[in-house]
Design an enzyme around this catalytic site. Structure first.
Site: not given
Length: 383
Positions: A127, A159, A185, A252, A276
């Site tokens: 992440s 992100y 994402t 995603k 999510h």
């Protein structure tokens, strides 16, 4: 972990076990153990969904409503769970989903998780909000691969940051560290969040970047017309990402067949069908429900991964039967990490693999590409 902290059961927080608890018989068993090892507020954050938790619950019922059709008497000689995905051979169609701030539940955080992933030859998606830097995680993975003599792919979940220069910086760091795909994402840039990180846990990859404001004053604009809206991903962002990396690009958070088709047309190499984990918006369709329609909307060669609600080996089979190429495991990796660290994550993955192999044996499927709609009973046709 600080002395005096309480878990969700109101008990003193327990440290992680150094051995696997004897009563863990399946991957899902880690959840009840984890409640003893995670601080109460962090537990609520990890376990919770949006609003009434309807999406969270439906992610499970979507799996539970599907029925498998056993087909015994098959010759299972030579059976295996290996699969090819974006140029990598995986030991099974199971990957670790991107989970933020893993030091919330264990002092080693993502460092323990990546070692477990290599030990089980399982791909890990790291992440942007990891509590260890992406470089530290990659270096640990490389060292583990050298030590164990086996490899596991590492992907970086991105992100987008408000300033594209910072997003590009993250992208270049991931490329330099040896990550082999970028997972963008798109469904969680705007969400409710009131969880303050405890001392010692932070977004390690974002040092030096401005913090994003997630609240609005009582007077004036709430969301529309605020800087928060500038963070909402757009198709132009996908074009920009595609132009700035040669790595496979995975989008995603796709649930719409039309948007899946458009994402592929703009350069996405694969899609992760996900809501999510029910954490962003309540009343949302489950990924499993829309998977067949998405599979029908894109080229058959485009890998589709499914995230949200996977807890058992039978779930993996059901997802593959409905059109997935692989699945991602989110909350269970946190439960296992909190319960027994590296050993717990490795054991959880082993149990899922064992459940997958047992299910394939009962269904007469010697390889994962033989898992088709024929293993399901009374499934409505794809729309």
């Amino acid at each position: 972990m600080n002395a005096g902290m309480l878990n969700a059961l109101g008990e003193p927080l327990r440290p992680a076990h150094s051995q696997i608890p004897a009563d863990i018989a399946c991957a899902a068993d880690y959840e009840r153990h984890a409640a003893h090892h995670i601080e109460a507020q962090a537990w609520r954050h990890i376990q919770g969904g949006a609003d009434q938790n309807l999406t969270l619950a439906h992610n499970r019922t979507a799996f539970d409503n599907l029925r498998l059709l056993p087909r015994p008497l098959a010759d299972m000689q030579g059976a295996h769970t290996r699969t090819e995905l974006l140029g990598h051979t995986l030991s099974s169609p199971i990957l670790l989903a991107p989970v933020a701030y893993q030091r919330l539940v264990h002092p080693e955080g993502e460092i323990a998780t990546i070692r477990a992933a290599v030990a089980l030859q399982t791909g890990m998606v790291v992440s942007t909000l990891s509590s260890c830097t992406l470089e530290e995680i990659a270096q640990t993975g490389q060292a583990a691969e050298a030590e164990m003599g086996q490899a596991a792919p590492r992907w970086f979940q991105l992100y987008l940051q408000p300033d594209r220069a910072h997003s590009l910086q993250l992208l270049r760091r991931a490329e330099a560290a040896g990550y082999t795909a970028i997972v963008w994402t798109v469904d969680a840039s705007i969400k409710r969040s009131g969880f303050p990180l405890p001392y010692g846990v932070e977004a390690a990859n974002l040092h030096g970047m401005p913090a994003t404001q997630h609240t609005s004053p009582l007077q004036g604009p709430i969301l529309f017309g605020t800087p928060l809206m500038a963070q909402v991903p757009s198709w132009d962002d996908l074009r920009w990402l595609r132009a700035h990396t040669a790595l496979p690009l995975i989008v995603k958070g796709v649930l719409s067949p039309a948007q899946a088709q458009q994402a592929v047309s703009l350069g996405a190499d694969a899609l992760i069908v996900s809501n999510h984990g029910g954490r962003v918006l309540d009343g949302v369709v489950s990924p499993l429900d829309v998977l067949p329609a998405i599979a029908s909307s894109v080229d058959p060669h485009v890998p589709l991964l499914l995230d949200s609600g996977v807890r058992y080996g039978t779930d993996v089979v059901k997802a593959l039967a409905m059109g997935a190429s692989a699945v991602l495991i989110g909350r269970p990796q946190v439960h296992a990490l909190a319960t027994a660290g590296l050993l717990g994550v490795a054991h959880m993955l082993h149990l899922l693999r064992a459940e997958l192999e047992l299910t394939m044996t009962h269904l007469g499927c010697t390889t994962v590409d033989r898992i088709t709609r024929e293993v399901l009973w009374s499934v409505a046709p794809a729309s």
